[in-house]
Design a protein around this motif. Sequence first.
Motif, PDB file in Angstrom:
ATOM      1  N   GLU A   1       0.847  -1.190   0.000  1.00 26.97           N
ATOM      2  CA  GLU A   1       0.000   0.000   0.000  1.00 26.97           C
ATOM      3  C   GLU A   1       0.882   1.238   0.000  1.00 26.97           C
ATOM      4  O   GLU A   1       1.710   1.429   0.888  1.00 26.97           O
ATOM      5  CB  GLU A   1      -0.914   0.017   1.229  1.00 26.97           C
ATOM      6  N   ALA A   2       0.717   2.069  -1.022  1.00 25.78           N
ATOM      7  CA  ALA A   2       1.512   3.285  -1.169  1.00 25.78           C
ATOM      8  C   ALA A   2       0.686   4.488  -0.729  1.00 25.78           C
ATOM      9  O   ALA A   2      -0.421   4.699  -1.209  1.00 25.78           O
ATOM     10  CB  ALA A   2       1.975   3.451  -2.614  1.00 25.78           C
ATOM     11  N   ARG A   3       1.257   5.281   0.160  1.00 26.02           N
ATOM     12  CA  ARG A   3       0.614   6.509   0.635  1.00 26.02           C
ATOM     13  C   ARG A   3       1.546   7.711   0.476  1.00 26.02           C
ATOM     14  O   ARG A   3       1.546   8.612   1.288  1.00 26.02           O
ATOM     15  CB  ARG A   3       0.205   6.367   2.101  1.00 26.02           C
ATOM     16  N   GLY A   4       2.358   7.673  -0.556  1.00 25.67           N
ATOM     17  CA  GLY A   4       3.284   8.761  -0.794  1.00 25.67           C
ATOM     18  C   GLY A   4       4.706   8.462  -0.364  1.00 25.67           C
ATOM     19  O   GLY A   4       5.595   9.292  -0.551  1.00 25.67           O
ATOM     20  N   GLU A   5       4.955   7.266   0.214  1.00 20.47           N
ATOM     21  CA  GLU A   5       6.299   6.946   0.673  1.00 20.47           C
ATOM     22  C   GLU A   5       7.167   6.439  -0.490  1.00 20.47           C
ATOM     23  O   GLU A   5       6.665   6.068  -1.543  1.00 20.47           O
ATOM     24  CB  GLU A   5       6.259   5.866   1.767  1.00 20.47           C
ATOM     25  N   ASP A   6       8.481   6.419  -0.243  1.00 21.90           N
ATOM     26  CA  ASP A   6       9.423   5.853  -1.197  1.00 21.90           C
ATOM     27  C   ASP A   6       9.488   4.337  -1.017  1.00 21.90           C
ATOM     28  O   ASP A   6       9.258   3.816   0.071  1.00 21.90           O
ATOM     29  CB  ASP A   6      10.822   6.441  -1.000  1.00 21.90           C
ATOM     30  N   LEU A   7       9.822   3.650  -2.091  1.00 25.84           N
ATOM     31  CA  LEU A   7      10.002   2.197  -2.054  1.00 25.84           C
ATOM     32  C   LEU A   7      11.491   1.891  -1.919  1.00 25.84           C
ATOM     33  O   LEU A   7      12.305   2.371  -2.723  1.00 25.84           O
ATOM     34  CB  LEU A   7       9.459   1.556  -3.330  1.00 25.84           C
ATOM     35  N   LEU A   8      11.856   1.120  -0.899  1.00 21.79           N
ATOM     36  CA  LEU A   8      13.250   0.732  -0.683  1.00 21.79           C
ATOM     37  C   LEU A   8      13.431  -0.730  -1.074  1.00 21.79           C
ATOM     38  O   LEU A   8      12.715  -1.599  -0.587  1.00 21.79           O
ATOM     39  CB  LEU A   8      13.646   0.931   0.778  1.00 21.79           C
ATOM     40  N   LEU A   9      14.392  -0.974  -1.943  1.00 23.11           N
ATOM     41  CA  LEU A   9      14.728  -2.326  -2.386  1.00 23.11           C
ATOM     42  C   LEU A   9      16.175  -2.602  -1.988  1.00 23.11           C
ATOM     43  O   LEU A   9      17.075  -1.814  -2.317  1.00 23.11           O
ATOM     44  CB  LEU A   9      14.575  -2.465  -3.903  1.00 23.11           C
ATOM     45  N   ARG A  10      16.386  -3.702  -1.302  1.00 24.60           N
ATOM     46  CA  ARG A  10      17.744  -4.087  -0.899  1.00 24.60           C
ATOM     47  C   ARG A  10      18.024  -5.498  -1.371  1.00 24.60           C
ATOM     48  O   ARG A  10      17.299  -6.433  -1.015  1.00 24.60           O
ATOM     49  CB  ARG A  10      17.910  -3.999   0.616  1.00 24.60           C
ATOM     50  N   VAL A  11      19.074  -5.659  -2.152  1.00 24.25           N
ATOM     51  CA  VAL A  11      19.521  -6.988  -2.569  1.00 24.25           C
ATOM     52  C   VAL A  11      20.510  -7.473  -1.522  1.00 24.25           C
ATOM     53  O   VAL A  11      21.526  -6.820  -1.249  1.00 24.25           O
ATOM     54  CB  VAL A  11      20.168  -6.941  -3.964  1.00 24.25           C
ATOM     55  N   MET A  12      20.207  -8.622  -0.925  1.00 23.41           N
ATOM     56  CA  MET A  12      21.004  -9.168   0.169  1.00 23.41           C
ATOM     57  C   MET A  12      21.657 -10.477  -0.250  1.00 23.41           C
ATOM     58  O   MET A  12      21.148 -11.200  -1.127  1.00 23.41           O
ATOM     59  CB  MET A  12      20.111  -9.406   1.388  1.00 23.41           C
ATOM     60  N   ASP A  13      22.788 -10.788   0.386  1.00 21.78           N
ATOM     61  CA  ASP A  13      23.455 -12.075   0.204  1.00 21.78           C
ATOM     62  C   ASP A  13      23.225 -12.916   1.455  1.00 21.78           C
ATOM     63  O   ASP A  13      23.618 -12.525   2.558  1.00 21.78           O
ATOM     64  CB  ASP A  13      24.951 -11.891  -0.043  1.00 21.78           C
ATOM     65  N   TRP A  14      22.571 -14.047   1.290  1.00 24.94           N
ATOM     66  CA  TRP A  14      22.281 -14.925   2.427  1.00 24.94           C
ATOM     67  C   TRP A  14      23.511 -15.749   2.779  1.00 24.94           C
ATOM     68  O   TRP A  14      24.243 -16.222   1.896  1.00 24.94           O
ATOM     69  CB  TRP A  14      21.118 -15.855   2.055  1.00 24.94           C
ATOM     70  N   ASP A  15      23.740 -15.912   4.063  1.00 27.60           N
ATOM     71  CA  ASP A  15      24.858 -16.722   4.525  1.00 27.60           C
ATOM     72  C   ASP A  15      24.384 -17.621   5.662  1.00 27.60           C
ATOM     73  O   ASP A  15      23.687 -17.171   6.568  1.00 27.60           O
ATOM     74  CB  ASP A  15      26.015 -15.842   4.998  1.00 27.60           C
ATOM     75  N   ARG A  16      24.778 -18.875   5.622  1.00 24.85           N
ATOM     76  CA  ARG A  16      24.321 -19.832   6.610  1.00 24.85           C
ATOM     77  C   ARG A  16      24.960 -19.601   7.986  1.00 24.85           C
ATOM     78  O   ARG A  16      24.309 -19.790   9.015  1.00 24.85           O
ATOM     79  CB  ARG A  16      24.625 -21.258   6.136  1.00 24.85           C
ATOM     80  N   PHE A  17      26.215 -19.177   8.024  1.00 28.20           N
ATOM     81  CA  PHE A  17      26.950 -19.133   9.285  1.00 28.20           C
ATOM     82  C   PHE A  17      27.223 -17.716   9.793  1.00 28.20           C
ATOM     83  O   PHE A  17      27.446 -17.518  10.978  1.00 28.20           O
ATOM     84  CB  PHE A  17      28.282 -19.884   9.138  1.00 28.20           C
ATOM     85  N   THR A  18      27.228 -16.739   8.904  1.00 30.07           N
ATOM     86  CA  THR A  18      27.491 -15.363   9.319  1.00 30.07           C
ATOM     87  C   THR A  18      26.294 -14.483   9.003  1.00 30.07           C
ATOM     88  O   THR A  18      25.300 -14.944   8.439  1.00 30.07           O
ATOM     89  CB  THR A  18      28.748 -14.809   8.624  1.00 30.07           C
ATOM     90  N   ARG A  19      26.431 -13.230   9.359  1.00 28.54           N
ATOM     91  CA  ARG A  19      25.336 -12.285   9.133  1.00 28.54           C
ATOM     92  C   ARG A  19      25.162 -12.021   7.641  1.00 28.54           C
ATOM     93  O   ARG A  19      26.135 -11.906   6.891  1.00 28.54           O
ATOM     94  CB  ARG A  19      25.644 -10.972   9.866  1.00 28.54           C
ATOM     95  N   ASN A  20      23.884 -11.931   7.217  1.00 28.81           N
ATOM     96  CA  ASN A  20      23.606 -11.635   5.815  1.00 28.81           C
ATOM     97  C   ASN A  20      24.164 -10.256   5.454  1.00 28.81           C
ATOM     98  O   ASN A  20      24.096  -9.310   6.252  1.00 28.81           O
ATOM     99  CB  ASN A  20      22.110 -11.678   5.544  1.00 28.81           C
ATOM    100  N   GLU A  21      24.674 -10.148   4.243  1.00 27.51           N
ATOM    101  CA  GLU A  21      25.368  -8.933   3.807  1.00 27.51           C
ATOM    102  C   GLU A  21      24.582  -8.249   2.689  1.00 27.51           C
ATOM    103  O   GLU A  21      24.049  -8.908   1.793  1.00 27.51           O
ATOM    104  CB  GLU A  21      26.766  -9.293   3.321  1.00 27.51           C
TER     105      GLU A  21
END
Length: 217
Positions: A71-91
């Motif tokens: 639902e858009a009410r005038g806000e910006d859309l943020l898209l983040r491409v992430m790298d999943w990692d099994r043992f460490t924090r996703n980057e």
Amino acid sequence: TTDAKTGSSDPAGAKSVQLFVRCVAAHHLPKVDRAGTCDAYVELKLGGHSMQTQVVKNSLEPRWEEKFELEARGEDLLLRVMDWDRFTRNEMVGNVRVPHERLMEALASGEEEEFELVAADGQPVFGKDGKASVIVIQVTCKPGSDPQDPAPRLPNQAGARGRVLAPPPPKPEETAGASAAHKTLAPPPDVEETRPAAAAGVLAAAKEAEAVPLVVK
């Protein structure tokens, strides 16, 4: 390729629009894993809502083909491409902020569009092949949710915008035929109602027989 620069918009008084954001794919991603690939997924944020795609493993050209309702009410859309990692924090591989005005332009076009990714410091992201990393999305909306087209279009009616066409009036001969076919017939008399009349006729005949004098020769 379109570069959506960081921007903001004031949602106060903005009309709500139900959007479908389709995450299509990403191209020219950089190598993140030790194996020289990427396990990529996308996080979407619009207003107070957050969603994400499935993870596509071991690919620098991931393709998701997933659609999300927002639902858009005038806000910006943020898209983040992430790298999943099994043992460490996703980057985070890269992100892009699509201003509300640019989002409405994508909605108006209805076509798949590319947006260049930038790093956390705002610098462009380049892939393993040296080309700019991009994400591909498509923006559509629910019928009746587009402020430029509030009425849903009816199928098989070119140019019609929610108008219902009335059926043509019947022909005179069809009306006459229908009247003849539906002519009302008088109901047959009730058997119980005919019995008293028959009984009265029998009594009258008996009285007439008694009134005739008997002549003896």
